[in-house]
Design a protein around this motif. Sequence first.
Motif, PDB file in Angstrom:
ATOM      1  N   ALA A  15      40.678  20.545  -0.813  1.00 12.70           N
ATOM      2  CA  ALA A  15      40.266  19.211  -0.390  1.00 12.70           C
ATOM      3  C   ALA A  15      38.776  18.991  -0.587  1.00 12.70           C
ATOM      4  CB  ALA A  15      40.627  18.999   1.074  1.00 12.70           C
ATOM      5  N   LEU A  16      38.004  20.060  -0.816  1.00 11.84           N
ATOM      6  CA  LEU A  16      36.565  19.957  -0.955  1.00 11.84           C
ATOM      7  C   LEU A  16      36.193  19.662  -2.402  1.00 11.84           C
ATOM      8  CD1 LEU A  16      35.509  22.983   1.276  1.00 11.84           C
ATOM      9  CD2 LEU A  16      35.505  20.567   1.891  1.00 11.84           C
ATOM     10  N   SER A  17      35.235  18.768  -2.581  1.00 11.80           N
ATOM     11  CA  SER A  17      34.807  18.409  -3.933  1.00 11.80           C
ATOM     12  C   SER A  17      33.324  18.708  -4.099  1.00 11.80           C
ATOM     13  CB  SER A  17      35.089  16.933  -4.217  1.00 11.80           C
ATOM     14  OG  SER A  17      34.386  16.120  -3.308  1.00 11.80           O
ATOM     15  N   ALA A  18      32.909  18.830  -5.342  1.00 10.56           N
ATOM     16  CA  ALA A  18      31.525  19.127  -5.668  1.00 10.56           C
ATOM     17  C   ALA A  18      31.008  18.103  -6.672  1.00 10.56           C
ATOM     18  CB  ALA A  18      31.416  20.543  -6.249  1.00 10.56           C
ATOM     19  N   GLN A  19      29.700  17.890  -6.661  1.00 14.16           N
ATOM     20  CA  GLN A  19      29.057  16.934  -7.547  1.00 14.16           C
ATOM     21  C   GLN A  19      28.427  17.655  -8.736  1.00 14.16           C
ATOM     22  OE1 GLN A  19      29.184  13.619  -7.032  1.00 14.16           O
ATOM     23  NE2 GLN A  19      30.357  13.934  -5.150  1.00 14.16           N
ATOM     24  N   PHE A  20      28.562  17.051  -9.913  1.00 18.29           N
ATOM     25  CA  PHE A  20      27.998  17.625 -11.132  1.00 18.29           C
ATOM     26  C   PHE A  20      27.285  16.515 -11.906  1.00 18.29           C
ATOM     27  CE2 PHE A  20      28.762  18.927 -15.694  1.00 18.29           C
ATOM     28  CZ  PHE A  20      27.750  19.880 -15.719  1.00 18.29           C
ATOM     29  N   GLN A  21      25.984  16.709 -12.119  1.00 18.14           N
ATOM     30  CA  GLN A  21      25.194  15.763 -12.918  1.00 18.14           C
ATOM     31  C   GLN A  21      24.745  16.453 -14.202  1.00 18.14           C
ATOM     32  OE1 GLN A  21      23.850  16.082  -9.423  1.00 18.14           O
ATOM     33  NE2 GLN A  21      25.465  14.635  -8.913  1.00 18.14           N
ATOM     34  N   LEU A  22      24.887  15.730 -15.302  1.00 21.51           N
ATOM     35  CA  LEU A  22      24.551  16.300 -16.606  1.00 21.51           C
ATOM     36  C   LEU A  22      23.738  15.298 -17.408  1.00 21.51           C
ATOM     37  CD1 LEU A  22      25.116  18.768 -18.505  1.00 21.51           C
ATOM     38  CD2 LEU A  22      26.990  17.408 -19.457  1.00 21.51           C
ATOM     39  N   SER A  23      22.723  15.795 -18.090  1.00 24.12           N
ATOM     40  CA  SER A  23      21.918  14.980 -19.001  1.00 24.12           C
ATOM     41  C   SER A  23      22.156  15.489 -20.418  1.00 24.12           C
ATOM     42  CB  SER A  23      20.436  15.085 -18.639  1.00 24.12           C
ATOM     43  OG  SER A  23      19.645  14.351 -19.550  1.00 24.12           O
ATOM     44  N   THR A  81      34.164  11.959 -18.182  1.00 24.12           N
ATOM     45  CA  THR A  81      33.537  10.640 -18.204  1.00 24.12           C
ATOM     46  C   THR A  81      32.713  10.502 -19.470  1.00 24.12           C
ATOM     47  OG1 THR A  81      32.301   9.036 -16.866  1.00 24.12           O
ATOM     48  CG2 THR A  81      31.393  11.258 -17.020  1.00 24.12           C
ATOM     49  N   VAL A  82      32.220   9.273 -19.708  1.00 21.53           N
ATOM     50  CA  VAL A  82      31.392   8.963 -20.881  1.00 21.53           C
ATOM     51  C   VAL A  82      29.963   8.706 -20.405  1.00 21.53           C
ATOM     52  CG1 VAL A  82      31.084   7.426 -22.860  1.00 21.53           C
ATOM     53  CG2 VAL A  82      33.390   7.945 -22.031  1.00 21.53           C
ATOM     54  N   ALA A  83      28.995   9.276 -21.098  1.00 19.10           N
ATOM     55  CA  ALA A  83      27.593   9.130 -20.710  1.00 19.10           C
ATOM     56  C   ALA A  83      27.139   7.683 -20.832  1.00 19.10           C
ATOM     57  CB  ALA A  83      26.715  10.032 -21.574  1.00 19.10           C
ATOM     58  N   ASP A  84      26.209   7.298 -19.959  1.00 15.16           N
ATOM     59  CA  ASP A  84      25.650   5.950 -20.021  1.00 15.16           C
ATOM     60  C   ASP A  84      24.564   5.875 -21.091  1.00 15.16           C
ATOM     61  OD1 ASP A  84      23.372   7.162 -18.942  1.00 15.16           O
ATOM     62  OD2 ASP A  84      23.719   6.411 -16.924  1.00 15.16           O
ATOM     63  N   ALA A  85      23.844   4.760 -21.130  1.00 19.73           N
ATOM     64  CA  ALA A  85      22.828   4.544 -22.170  1.00 19.73           C
ATOM     65  C   ALA A  85      21.698   5.565 -22.107  1.00 19.73           C
ATOM     66  CB  ALA A  85      22.263   3.128 -22.059  1.00 19.73           C
ATOM     67  N   MET A  86      21.512   6.192 -20.952  1.00 19.43           N
ATOM     68  CA  MET A  86      20.463   7.189 -20.787  1.00 19.43           C
ATOM     69  C   MET A  86      20.994   8.615 -20.932  1.00 19.43           C
ATOM     70  SD  MET A  86      17.874   5.368 -20.543  1.00 19.43           S
ATOM     71  CE  MET A  86      16.712   6.684 -20.230  1.00 19.43           C
ATOM     72  N   GLY A  87      22.219   8.750 -21.422  1.00 13.74           N
ATOM     73  CA  GLY A  87      22.796  10.075 -21.616  1.00 13.74           C
ATOM     74  C   GLY A  87      23.153  10.783 -20.325  1.00 13.74           C
ATOM     75  N   LYS A  88      23.285  10.019 -19.231  1.00 16.44           N
ATOM     76  CA  LYS A  88      23.559  10.607 -17.924  1.00 16.44           C
ATOM     77  C   LYS A  88      25.059  10.634 -17.639  1.00 16.44           C
ATOM     78  CE  LYS A  88      19.193  11.108 -16.895  1.00 16.44           C
ATOM     79  NZ  LYS A  88      18.574  12.456 -16.832  1.00 16.44           N
ATOM     80  N   ILE A  89      25.494  11.727 -17.042  1.00 18.97           N
ATOM     81  CA  ILE A  89      26.900  11.912 -16.682  1.00 18.97           C
ATOM     82  C   ILE A  89      26.981  12.368 -15.226  1.00 18.97           C
ATOM     83  CG2 ILE A  89      28.830  13.530 -16.986  1.00 18.97           C
ATOM     84  CD1 ILE A  89      28.384  13.259 -20.001  1.00 18.97           C
ATOM     85  N   ASN A  90      27.873  11.736 -14.477  1.00 17.57           N
ATOM     86  CA  ASN A  90      28.117  12.123 -13.094  1.00 17.57           C
ATOM     87  C   ASN A  90      29.605  12.368 -12.903  1.00 17.57           C
ATOM     88  OD1 ASN A  90      25.425  11.700 -11.526  1.00 17.57           O
ATOM     89  ND2 ASN A  90      25.623   9.859 -12.783  1.00 17.57           N
ATOM     90  N   LEU A  91      29.946  13.560 -12.432  1.00 14.57           N
ATOM     91  CA  LEU A  91      31.343  13.924 -12.219  1.00 14.57           C
ATOM     92  C   LEU A  91      31.536  14.513 -10.831  1.00 14.57           C
ATOM     93  CD1 LEU A  91      32.314  15.596 -15.621  1.00 14.57           C
ATOM     94  CD2 LEU A  91      33.386  13.586 -14.629  1.00 14.57           C
ATOM     95  N   GLU A  92      32.722  14.306 -10.292  1.00 15.97           N
ATOM     96  CA  GLU A  92      33.109  14.915  -9.031  1.00 15.97           C
ATOM     97  C   GLU A  92      34.418  15.664  -9.248  1.00 15.97           C
ATOM     98  OE1 GLU A  92      34.625  13.362  -4.719  1.00 15.97           O
ATOM     99  OE2 GLU A  92      32.745  12.521  -5.475  1.00 15.97           O
ATOM    100  N   ALA A  93      34.453  16.916  -8.845  1.00 21.48           N
ATOM    101  CA  ALA A  93      35.638  17.749  -9.047  1.00 21.48           C
ATOM    102  C   ALA A  93      35.727  18.773  -7.924  1.00 21.48           C
ATOM    103  CB  ALA A  93      35.570  18.459 -10.401  1.00 21.48           C
ATOM    104  N   PRO A  94      36.928  19.319  -7.679  1.00 17.10           N
ATOM    105  CA  PRO A  94      37.057  20.365  -6.654  1.00 17.10           C
ATOM    106  C   PRO A  94      36.196  21.581  -6.998  1.00 17.10           C
ATOM    107  CG  PRO A  94      39.208  19.494  -7.261  1.00 17.10           C
ATOM    108  CD  PRO A  94      38.235  18.926  -8.238  1.00 17.10           C
ATOM    109  N   ALA A  95      35.748  22.275  -5.976  1.00 15.88           N
ATOM    110  CA  ALA A  95      34.958  23.483  -6.198  1.00 15.88           C
ATOM    111  C   ALA A  95      35.766  24.496  -7.006  1.00 15.88           C
ATOM    112  CB  ALA A  95      34.549  24.086  -4.860  1.00 15.88           C
TER     113      ALA A  95
END
Length: 222
Positions: free
Chosen positions: A29-37, A154-168
């Motif tokens: 039930a626990l999720s983690a945040q992942f940010q990618l450039s 997901t698909v990166a935005d105009a600044m190449g930023k990606i935000n994902l949430e997934a289980p640990a």
Amino acid sequence: MRFINHGTMNCELLGKLCFVAALFMSPFALSAQFQLSVVDDKDNPLKDAVAALVPAQKMDYAAAPTAIMDQRQNMFVPGVLAIRVNTQVRFPNSDDVRHHVYSFSPAKKFELRLYHGMTAEPVLFDKPGTVVLGCNIHDSMVAYIYVVETEYFTVADAMGKINLEAPAGKYQLQIYHPQMSGVFPESTITLDESRSLSDSVTVNNLSAPKAAESTDEFSNLF
């Protein structure tokens, strides 16, 4: 006369509450945040890069959600679409002219003959891979569908930023982009629900973007 043991009732109630709380606190039930450039070799943001977190354990994707690839002003919209395997894609034609959508890609070969509006049947993408779309009437129309074996993409935005949430847990990070020549090497990442993970990747194997043609011969006849 019936006697009620309130102490026993309280223990039973407390036990049920603890069981429910344990469910919400379980690792599933626990999720983690992942940010990618995502950047190119000149450190420029890479718009439309696709990132996918593929879990180690293969999942059964029996359900078939629906995604949309529209056609407006003689262009596919969006130009890059990411979907998970076993997704149906609808191809509405919002233009006043008819289009003839096709793909020769090994991951999905199909053809939607001349049509407009919502008359085309949805297409099921049941294999992972890259699907390049074209129009048999308008050569300048090109788009890409990336079919991945995961729910977390997901698909990166105009600044190449990606935000994902997934289980640990542990995942293979996959990167895709229309200008990539070859396959980007996968890497293993571990997500932890106690903290957010930030990272950056540089994509070096990029070809020059294709210049879109301004007009298509005989396109107005359809």
